[in-house]
Scaffold this active site. Structure first.
Site, PDB file in Angstrom:
ATOM      1  CB  VAL A 157      33.646 -24.530  17.257  1.00 35.40           C
ATOM      2  CG1 VAL A 157      33.989 -23.486  18.319  1.00 35.40           C
ATOM      3  CG2 VAL A 157      32.205 -24.976  17.404  1.00 35.40           C
ATOM      4  CB  CYS A 158      38.636 -24.897  15.130  1.00 30.95           C
ATOM      5  SG  CYS A 158      38.325 -25.868  13.643  1.00 30.95           S
ATOM      6  CB  THR A 159      36.294 -22.426  10.818  1.00 35.62           C
ATOM      7  OG1 THR A 159      36.909 -23.623  10.360  1.00 35.62           O
ATOM      8  CG2 THR A 159      36.276 -21.397   9.702  1.00 35.62           C
ATOM      9  CG  ASN A 181      41.378 -20.536  16.361  1.00 36.99           C
ATOM     10  OD1 ASN A 181      41.454 -19.777  17.319  1.00 36.99           O
ATOM     11  ND2 ASN A 181      41.273 -21.854  16.486  1.00 36.99           N
TER      12      ASN A 181
END
Length: 565
Positions: free
Chosen positions: A265-267, A270
């Protein structure tokens, strides 16, 4: 060979792949004089000489009217002694008039399957599909035209075949496989699937396995409905024959499918790198209610200004968050926003911004659910994803790529569809006529093999002894806490996917056959008080309970051994 199309594998011819695409009424016959075939007799057509029809089916009649050393009885999948291929000039008529075939799916592969079935002489065909026609389908799904966009695939495909090929009756069904009871599937002599959905294929496999009956511990061949499962992926494809409770079934080989690819999810939030990342991010955020509840946003979050002549606002991302401290209230936080049109806003209050979820609700309403088959919904996803791609400088996002990312669509190649459809129908024809050895059990086509060019291999997959579909007597063991409530246990069964078939209208019985839970119907209210009670009030340690579900059909049951600990 049996003389009728009731029971085990009724008669039909064995065909070559090319025959289905080339056989038609001779070109010399004017189209306006071609009357439709009488569905009762394939050889009586008003306005068409009988010799013309005889010429049309000459290759099939040749195969069926002479002996062969390669009948079904000489192959590895001979099932019943005495059921051998017998040359017969009447065999083709028996097949075309009596067999009832179900085609599951009317997409790229399904259109090819329907065409091959109709041109092989089958007169009674059913097709089921829940999808509607999109303009992106038209390049390969040749039964559809631009005027058909938005219509039911099953209905339009059936109308096209019925109108184009004399004597064929295709019955359309617009809906899900699960909309029909197991009893409904008993009318078919063979099922050919051209699906791209694993869950639907598992469900269909489960139903056909459950319909098989036994006599003295042996499979009753007359209750077997062969399933031919076809699938394509670019220049690769497979055609597989499943004889329920005899060969390996679809569930037996689920381990062959690679795990679903995913990204952190962070990829996505962000550091999106490719156009698909932007589409998946928007799709994921449509169901994110957290930001709607808190009214606070993190950096890199995609937001929309609550302004604009259309009332929907301009899209952008949070580049900086201004708060006195980490505990600041949402009303005291301001944001700097970079917009997709290249401009920026500073000091924007949270109440002036909308999350993707809030933007969705303002567009479609509070209770709207995202429908991946709706062009309106998918265009909304694409437009929001296009904004995000522009904000991160990612070129190349198209509507097709958005669809591919959200629906996990693999590009289709028309020639691969044609090859796999032809081999699938070929297997169905051999099943119904005994005129050729059956595929045992999995034909893999590779149209892009570096070493061997176009490559085909046949692999024999063996049955799993503990398969949940074709070994239904297996008891599933679970370990739960003694204080788990009945409701908690039901929720556990639904999420654990123990049976490889969804639970939606379940019933639970103890070893004595007493029902202590039912989800729907008049008894549900009577059993409602049991939901909050511990499961141990109804089930002893190591006791085996029976699970049923109305959506499965009355003949499907599953056993669960409950251990407390």
């Amino acid at each position: 060979r049996q003389s009728s199309c009731q029971g085990f594998f009724p008669g039909s011819p064995r065909c070559t792949a090319g025959l289905w695409m080339t056989e038609a009424l001779p070109a010399a016959t004017p189209p306006q004089k071609r009357a439709k075939l009488d569905p009762i007799s394939a050889m009586e057509v008003e306005g068409v000489d009988e010799s013309v029809l005889a010429a049309r089916w000459a290759p099939l009649q040749m195969i069926l009217s002479r002996p062969t050393k390669f009948g079904m009885e000489t192959g590895a999948l001979k099932l019943v002694e005495g059921m051998d291929f017998e040359p017969d000039e009447e065999l083709h008529a028996e097949l075309t008039q009596g067999a009832c075939v179900l085609c599951v799916g009317a997409g790229g592969l399904g259109c090819e399957i329907l065409k091959d079935l109709a041109l092989s002489g089958f007169q009674n065909i059913h097709v089921i599909d829940l999808d509607t026609i999109d303009v992106t389908n038209l390049n390969r799904q040749f039964l559809f035209r631009k005027k058909d966009v938005g219509k039911s695939k099953a209905q339009v495909a059936a109308d096209f075949i019925n109108r184009r090929i004399p004597g064929v009756k295709v019955t359309p069904h617009h809906g899900k496989l699960q909309d029909f009871s197991p009893e409904w599937y008993k009318q078919f002599n063979v099922v050919i699937a051209g699906l791209d959905n694993l869950e639907a294929r598992r469900w269909l496999n489960q139903i056909l396995c459950s319909l098989v009956q036994f006599e003295d511990g042996q499979v009753d061949p007359s209750t077997i409905i062969p399933l031919v499962d076809g699938g394509t992926e670019g220049l690769k494809g497979q055609s597989r024959l499943i004889l329920p409770m005899v060969t390996s079934c679809f569930q037996c080989t689920m381990d062959l499918f690679p795990p679903a690819k995913g990204k952190a999810v962070c990829t996505l939030e962000n550091h999106p790198r490719v156009p698909a990342d932007c589409a998946i991010y928007v799709y994921m955020k449509v169901d994110d209610t957290e930001s709607q509840d808190t009214g606070a946003f993190d950096t890199q979050t995609q937001v929309f200004l609550a302004e604009g002549p259309d009332g929907l606002g301009k899209g952008g991302i949070i580049v900086q968050k201004h708060a006195a401290d980490a505990a600041a209230a949402a009303a005291d936080i301001t944001y700097d926003v970079r917009l997709a049109d290249g401009t920026s806003r500073t000091g924007v209050a949270g109440e002036e911004l909308q999350s993707i979820r809030q933007h969705w609700v303002s567009t479609f309403g509070q209770g709207a659910k995202l429908d991946k088959d709706s062009r309106l919904h998918m265009m909304w996803i694409h437009n929001r994803a296009a904004d995000r791609a522009a904000l991160f400088g990612i070129p190349g996002l198209t509507y097709d790529k958005t669809m591919g990312a959200v629906k996990n669509i693999i590009p289709a190649v028309a020639s691969t569809n044609a090859i796999i459809a032809a081999t699938s129908v070929n297997e169905a024809v051999k099943c119904l006529s005994f005129s050729g050895q059956l595929c045992n059990t999995y034909m893999l086509y590779n149209g892009v093999s570096v070493e061997n060019g176009v490559d085909c291999n046949v692999l024999n997959f063996e049955r799993l002894e503990d398969c949940s579909a074709c070994a239904p007597s297996v008891v599933v063991e679970v370990k739960v806490k003694p204080d788990m409530t009945v409701q908690g246990f039901v929720d556990f069964l639904k999420t654990a996917d123990l049976f490889n078939i969804p639970l939606s209208q379940s019933q639970l019985f103890d070893e004595d056959g007493d029902m202590f839970y039912v989800e729907t119907g008049p008894l549900a209210k009577m059993k409602q008080a049991n939901l909050a009670q511990p499961l141990s009030d109804f089930v002893n340690d190591t006791e085996t309970i029976m699970v049923m579900d109305n959506s499965w059909g009355k003949d499907i049951k599953r056993n669960v051994k409950v251990t407390f600990g």
